[in-house]
Write a protein that holds these residues in place. Structure first.
Motif, PDB file in Angstrom:
ATOM      1  N   HIS A  18       0.818  -1.214   0.000  1.00  0.00           N
ATOM      2  CA  HIS A  18       0.000   0.000   0.000  1.00  0.00           C
ATOM      3  C   HIS A  18       0.853   1.266   0.000  1.00  0.00           C
ATOM      4  O   HIS A  18       0.549   2.230  -0.710  1.00  0.00           O
ATOM      5  N   LYS A  21       2.888   1.825  -3.413  1.00  0.00           N
ATOM      6  CA  LYS A  21       1.954   2.097  -4.511  1.00  0.00           C
ATOM      7  C   LYS A  21       1.409   3.521  -4.402  1.00  0.00           C
ATOM      8  O   LYS A  21       1.279   4.231  -5.410  1.00  0.00           O
ATOM      9  N   THR A  22       1.110   3.943  -3.182  1.00  0.00           N
ATOM     10  CA  THR A  22       0.585   5.293  -2.981  1.00  0.00           C
ATOM     11  C   THR A  22       1.647   6.344  -3.270  1.00  0.00           C
ATOM     12  O   THR A  22       1.358   7.382  -3.879  1.00  0.00           O
ATOM     13  N   ASP A  50       1.843   6.690  -6.956  1.00  0.00           N
ATOM     14  CA  ASP A  50       0.669   7.414  -7.449  1.00  0.00           C
ATOM     15  C   ASP A  50       0.788   8.915  -7.204  1.00  0.00           C
ATOM     16  O   ASP A  50       0.409   9.728  -8.044  1.00  0.00           O
ATOM     17  N   GLU A  51       1.329   9.275  -6.040  1.00  0.00           N
ATOM     18  CA  GLU A  51       1.398  10.688  -5.658  1.00  0.00           C
ATOM     19  C   GLU A  51       2.574  11.426  -6.308  1.00  0.00           C
ATOM     20  O   GLU A  51       2.494  12.631  -6.529  1.00  0.00           O
ATOM     21  N   GLU A  75       2.138  14.547   4.895  1.00  0.00           N
ATOM     22  CA  GLU A  75       1.389  13.488   4.213  1.00  0.00           C
ATOM     23  C   GLU A  75       2.251  12.258   4.000  1.00  0.00           C
ATOM     24  O   GLU A  75       1.853  11.125   4.293  1.00  0.00           O
ATOM     25  N   LEU A 112       2.086   8.511   5.845  1.00  0.00           N
ATOM     26  CA  LEU A 112       1.923   7.332   4.994  1.00  0.00           C
ATOM     27  C   LEU A 112       2.967   6.276   5.349  1.00  0.00           C
ATOM     28  O   LEU A 112       2.648   5.091   5.521  1.00  0.00           O
ATOM     29  N   VAL A 153      -2.119   3.842   4.533  1.00  0.00           N
ATOM     30  CA  VAL A 153      -3.084   4.690   3.832  1.00  0.00           C
ATOM     31  C   VAL A 153      -4.239   5.017   4.771  1.00  0.00           C
ATOM     32  O   VAL A 153      -4.912   4.114   5.288  1.00  0.00           O
TER      33      VAL A 153
END
Length: 530
Positions: free
Chosen positions: A56, A59-60, A63-64, A366, A370, A375
């Motif tokens: 998680h 991957k985040t 993405d960010e 943020e 994380l 998440v």
């Protein structure tokens, strides 16, 4: 074909061509927006095994930020691997090394790494806001630039917080310790008596031979548990009256080494004391074979969790360990301003813009949350100001931590840009961390290395290796008289190697660090005034 029809066909074809151009532009734009940059990140620790993209957290992050990472670690000797990269001018995009590594100076002074402040000003101005101001000033070089950013750097005064505790502790197996009546092990006599009693009453535990006392690895420099850590347990200062202090000649220290020598001579302390490495120690902790250890709790977290879940009575707990004859509180070294590691962006980085933006994201509130918790809304939720694991993350964290790391990837698995110690609370560690916190002190002034190639670095290396040869011989001496002879020979040989000049170099380094800390205090006062 009629003229009117021809015109209509031409118009249709023209329209289709225009539509194709528009669609092609959209596709190209979409490709650009979705393009993922891969960065190679070298972590100079062979034990680091975390991967990217299958959990998680990573991957985040991808993405960010639009960045994915390809990790690499040394296959053999850490120093040799990094030296080879430098010599071959084949450095990866990002590099994480211990702050004490001699390659740090080489990377900076050799021009192998980029000034982070310059990259931040150009590509990620928020980096200079998200970063700790004290940390930036601490690592600012004489040219005004900052090349590496630390993990887990702690400012003086912050070490009293509950979330910060020293790593090295004195632990005992709870059930055995209580069966012996919770003996006082703070004096040489009490310590020796407890080990002898444990060996006599519990020759075997859970079907295996008891190990009365354990420490960290013996290596070419000696043994950290019996050098720096024992010094801290005995509250021996590193500096006296503004001068670096020679703790190995302190009578308190020598008394405890002679106590251990006698226990070795009497067969209470066995050969595995000298031979076991980290893996063997972890296995034997899990088996519950140690009566007591001076050890770093962070290296046996998985074992302590497993024991706690199986049988809390067999748990290892922290108690007061060796003290000086005055009974002074321990002064256990916590991570200071230097932190633990430094992360650099190399001059060879193919995309320094993405690299500094990735570092900035990991530093941001943020990104930090994380990395710590996962998440939000999926792996955890806030209850007041405390994170609470939920769903699959809560189940895996409780029942299968290996799977938690693989599938969730939180709890500081990717720690390279983290600050403070904000790992998720673990019941098995609570007592140990609370005990440690009360004795934790900040030693920022005494975190010193010498530039590679300098005379101080050469002398320091030679004397460290001499101590590495001497310490086992001291502990294996058959009598106190032989101990004294070995120790006197060590003092003579280290003086010949340049001990006096090294101590002066340490004193000078301490003075420089005191000056840097004073400047940080002034900055804090200015900030408070504003």
């Amino acid at each position: 074909m009629a003229a009117g029809n021809s015109k209509r066909v031409v118009c249709v074809i023209a329209a289709l061509c225009c539509l194709a151009v528009v669609l092609a532009g959209c596709v190209r734009s979409g490709e650009e927006n979705e393009k993922i940059t891969t960065l190679d990140w070298y972590v100079n620790f062979s034990w680091f095994t975390a991967q990217w993209g299958e959990n998680h957290v990573t991957k985040t992050i991808t993405d960010e930020t639009g960045v994915q990472v390809r990790f690499s670690v040394p296959a053999g000797d850490e120093g040799e691997t990094l030296n080879a990269m430098i010599q071959q001018d084949a450095l990866p995009d990002l590099i994480t090394v211990g702050w004490w590594s001699p390659q740090v100076s080489t990377l900076i002074e050799g021009g192998y790494v980029c000034p982070l402040n310059e990259l931040a000003e150009k590509y990620a101005p928020e980096f200079l806001e998200n970063a700790g101001q004290a940390q930036l000033e601490w690592y600012r070089q004489q040219d005004g630039n900052i090349y590496g950013y630390p993990s887990f750097s702690v400012e003086p005064g912050v070490e009293t917080a509950d979330s910060t505790s020293a790593n090295v502790v004195f632990v005992v197996r709870k059930d055995l310790y209580e069966a012996l009546g919770c003996p006082d092990m703070t004096t040489p006599e009490g310590f020796a008596a407890a080990l002898r009693q444990a060996a006599e009453q519990f020759p075997q535990v859970d079907g295996m031979p008891l190990i009365p006392f354990g420490v960290g690895d013996f290596n070419e420099y000696g043994n950290a548990s019996l050098s720096d850590s024992l010094r801290d347990f005995l509250a021996i200062p590193q500096e006296k009256n503004g001068v670096a202090y020679d703790y190995v000649t302190d009578p308190e220290y020598l008394t405890w080494l002679k106590t251990l020598r006698q226990l070795v001579a009497d067969g209470v302390i066995k050969s595995d004391f000298f031979l076991d490495k980290r893996q063997q120690t972890q296995e034997k902790v899990l088996q519950g074979r140690y009566f007591c250890l001076i050890y770093q709790w962070s290296d046996i977290v998985a074992e302590l969790r497993t024991i706690y879940e199986q049988d809390p009575q067999r748990m290892y707990i922290a108690v007061d360990g060796p003290k000086n004859s005055a009974g002074d509180d321990h002064t256990l070294s916590a991570v200071g301003m230097n932190g633990w590691t430094l992360t650099f962006i190399s001059r060879d980085c193919e995309d320094p813009e993405k690299a500094i933006q990735l570092m900035n994201y990991l530093l941001s509130a943020e990104g930090s949350d994380l990395v710590r918790y996962g998440v939000e809304g999926v792996d955890y939720q806030w209850q007041g100001d405390q994170p609470q694991l939920i769903g699959q993350a809560a189940e895996l964290f409780r029942d299968d931590y290996t799977a938690y790391v693989q599938q969730i990837g939180a709890n500081n698995t990717y720690w390279m840009m983290q600050s403070g110690d904000t790992s998720l609370p673990v019941k098995a560690l609570h007592q140990i961390q609370q005990w440690s916190a009360q004795y934790t002190v900040n030693v920022s002034a005494y975190e010193v290395t010498f530039a590679p190639g300098s005379s101080a670095a050469a002398v320091d290396e030679a004397i460290k290796q001499l101590w590495g040869q001497t310490l086992p011989n001291l502990l294996l001496a058959s009598t106190d008289q032989e101990f004294d002879r070995v120790f006197q020979d060590y003092l003579i040989r280290r003086k010949e190697l340049g001990w006096d000049a090294l101590m002066q170099a340490r004193t000078n380094a301490f003075l420089q660090n005191h000056g840097k800390l004073a400047r940080l205090e002034c900055l804090d006062e200015v900030d408070d005034g504003q």
